[in-house]
Design a protein around this motif. Structure first.
Motif, PDB file in Angstrom:
ATOM      1  N   VAL A   6     -35.704   7.595  64.411  1.00  0.00           N
ATOM      2  CA  VAL A   6     -35.873   8.379  63.199  1.00  0.00           C
ATOM      3  C   VAL A   6     -34.948   9.581  63.303  1.00  0.00           C
ATOM      4  O   VAL A   6     -34.764  10.145  64.385  1.00  0.00           O
ATOM      5  CB  VAL A   6     -37.329   8.848  62.977  1.00  0.00           C
ATOM      6  N   ASP A  65     -38.153  13.777  59.443  1.00  0.00           N
ATOM      7  CA  ASP A  65     -39.523  13.513  59.012  1.00  0.00           C
ATOM      8  C   ASP A  65     -39.979  14.662  58.113  1.00  0.00           C
ATOM      9  O   ASP A  65     -39.656  15.827  58.394  1.00  0.00           O
ATOM     10  CB  ASP A  65     -40.470  13.397  60.210  1.00  0.00           C
ATOM     11  N   TRP A 104     -40.614   4.975  62.128  1.00  0.00           N
ATOM     12  CA  TRP A 104     -41.620   5.174  63.179  1.00  0.00           C
ATOM     13  C   TRP A 104     -42.245   3.837  63.577  1.00  0.00           C
ATOM     14  O   TRP A 104     -42.350   2.928  62.753  1.00  0.00           O
ATOM     15  CB  TRP A 104     -42.712   6.111  62.692  1.00  0.00           C
ATOM     16  N   PRO A 159     -47.157  10.396  62.579  1.00  0.00           N
ATOM     17  CA  PRO A 159     -46.572  11.599  63.193  1.00  0.00           C
ATOM     18  C   PRO A 159     -47.423  12.849  62.991  1.00  0.00           C
ATOM     19  O   PRO A 159     -47.623  13.616  63.944  1.00  0.00           O
ATOM     20  CB  PRO A 159     -45.219  11.725  62.480  1.00  0.00           C
TER      21      PRO A 159
END
Length: 469
Positions: free
Chosen positions: A255, A258, A289, A295
């Motif tokens: 990633v 975010d 993810w 997260p």
């Protein structure tokens, strides 16, 4: 060294000369043990002449983070109350470095009690980043990362609870490895205070190496790893082999950003270029993810457990006020801290359960994937900021000011789960500041993220020294 192309005395003298020349600019090495280092270097050369070989770091000069006790050398952890503390015994990591042949040059600067992403204290002052002296080298292993980048040492043992190995490596353009939880013993590290009796295994903190190459990280981990004295009676540790021998062997998730902690655009650009280079080199990449990873929830769990570590600092006369603050959970770091400091123990037990579930989700992912890439921090090295309250500090980005404590987000996932994570340099921002990618690997398979870091250097270049050093 082994061939005799260079002697330990030559290397050690060179390092001491460079320290005398460059350290005044960056204040990275704060306690020098020059005479003892040269004596050890002479002994190393004499041993080699007799055909003796002490280990992988025979005669190699290194420095030690000033949170690890070194026998006969002042060890302060950045605390005025310890400015005269001279240990009688080496910390485990120091003893193992010596056993591997290393020459200890001295101690590197840290924030007080290793509790900041900057390295300054009342005892030794401020450490500067060799890439830009007006900026921090990070913390808490900031002095060590700065010394490595400036060419004042070859190796540094660090420690990591809130990114204290990975963030300085990212800020200074060097390599850092947060090992799997429990692989490297922490005995002799401050905090806790000197002389604290051994307790149960820690839930989050680790010790691990910083260096200028992935190969040096691996060699250092093999020297530092393994159970401490009591546990070593019952079991042994060995480094599991890396899962691949070339980038094309690896299936890697990643990633770049975010919504919970947006990465600064200048840092994100560097990550995007590195990811594309990996793809061109044949690595099998998948963005997103891992399935089952939330997260935001994992970050909240990490914050709860991290704050719980420091609950002992709450005075009795502050408890009621803190409880009232905890009643209003407005999403702020202050509210989260208040809750962790005052909630009943069952809340802590629930958080530990969530932590174990998070590790299980990541381990399931690593049944089919070999590594996971993510930023180390949302910003590059930032200007010095000695304002007393971390809650009030702000970091400038091209997109606007951000909360200082957001630095915890990207490092939280590997720390929460106890997974190994290697930070490796991948390039510079448009302002010429280093960026390091964080490579998370499977539990107890530390060689895999370290190997990915080394293979990555083959396609985008590894460590490069800052100008003027």
């Amino acid at each position: 060294m082994r061939r005799g192309d260079v002697s330990s005395v030559e290397l050690t003298t060179r390092m001491l000369d460079r320290i005398a020349r460059f350290n005044p600019k960056i204040n990275a090495i704060v306690t020098l043990a020059g005479d003892a280092a040269l004596a050890r270097a002479r002994a190393a050369d004499e041993a080699r002449a007799r055909g003796e070989w002490w280990g992988p770091f025979h005669g190699v000069p290194c420095t030690v983070k000033d949170t690890f006790e070194v026998a006969g050398v002042t060890t302060t952890a950045g605390l005025p109350t310890l400015k005269s503390h001279v240990p009688a015994r080496d910390a485990v990591v120091v003893a193992r470095l010596r056993r591997a042949g290393a020459v200890v040059l001295g101690k590197t600067n840290v924030p007080p009690a290793a509790a900041d992403w900057q390295s300054y204290n009342e005892v030794f002052g401020v450490s500067n980043n060799p890439w830009d002296l007006a900026r921090t080298p990070g913390g808490s292993t900031g002095g060590g990362a700065a010394a490595l980048a400036a060419g004042l040492t070859y190796l540094e043992p660090g420690s990591d609870l809130g990114g204290s190995i990975r963030v300085p490596a990212h800020f200074c353009g060097v390599y850092g490895h947060k090992p799997t939880l429990g692989v490297v013993p922490l005995r002799g590290h401050i905090p806790p205070p000197p002389g604290t009796p051994p307790g149960p295994p820690p839930l989050l903190p680790v010790a691990g190496p910083l260096a200028r190459s992935a190969a040096d990280l691996r060699a250092a981990l093999e020297a530092l790893g393994g159970p401490d004295e009591e546990e070593a009676r019952a079991y042994r540790w060995s480094l599991a082999p890396a899962r691949g021998t070339r980038l094309a062997d690896y299936r890697i998730g990643f990633v770049l950003d975010d919504p919970a902690c947006r990465v600064s655009s200048d840092v994100r650009e560097v990550h995007a270029r590195a990811t594309e280079a990996l793809r061109r080199a044949g690595a099998k990449l998948e963005e997103g993810w891992p399935p089952g990873v939330s997260p935001a929830q994992q970050y909240d769990t990490y914050l709860y457990l991290l704050n719980s570590v420091f609950a002992f600092t709450l005075r009795d006369d502050q408890v009621e006020e803190m409880r009232r603050r905890a009643e209003t959970q407005d999403g702020s770091y202050q509210a989260k801290q208040a809750l962790a400091w005052t909630a009943p123990f069952k809340n802590y037990a629930v958080a530990v359960g969530r932590r174990n579930a998070a590790r299980a989700v990541w381990q399931e992912y690593f049944r089919t994937h070999d590594a996971f890439l993510l930023p180390t921090a949302f910003v590059a090295a930032f200007p010095h900021d000695a304002s007393p309250r971390m809650f009030d500090r702000r970091l400038a980005t091209p997109e606007g000011a951000r909360q200082y404590l957001d630095l915890l987000f990207w490092i939280s996932f590997a720390t929460l789960t106890g997974l190994p994570a290697t930070t490796a340099p991948i390039g510079l921002t448009r302002d010429g500041l280093p960026v390091g990618v964080q490579i998370v690997g499977p539990y107890l398979e530390d060689a895999t993220p370290i190997d990915v870091a080394g293979r990555l250097a083959e396609v985008i270049g590894g460590f490069t020294p800052p100008k003027g050093f």
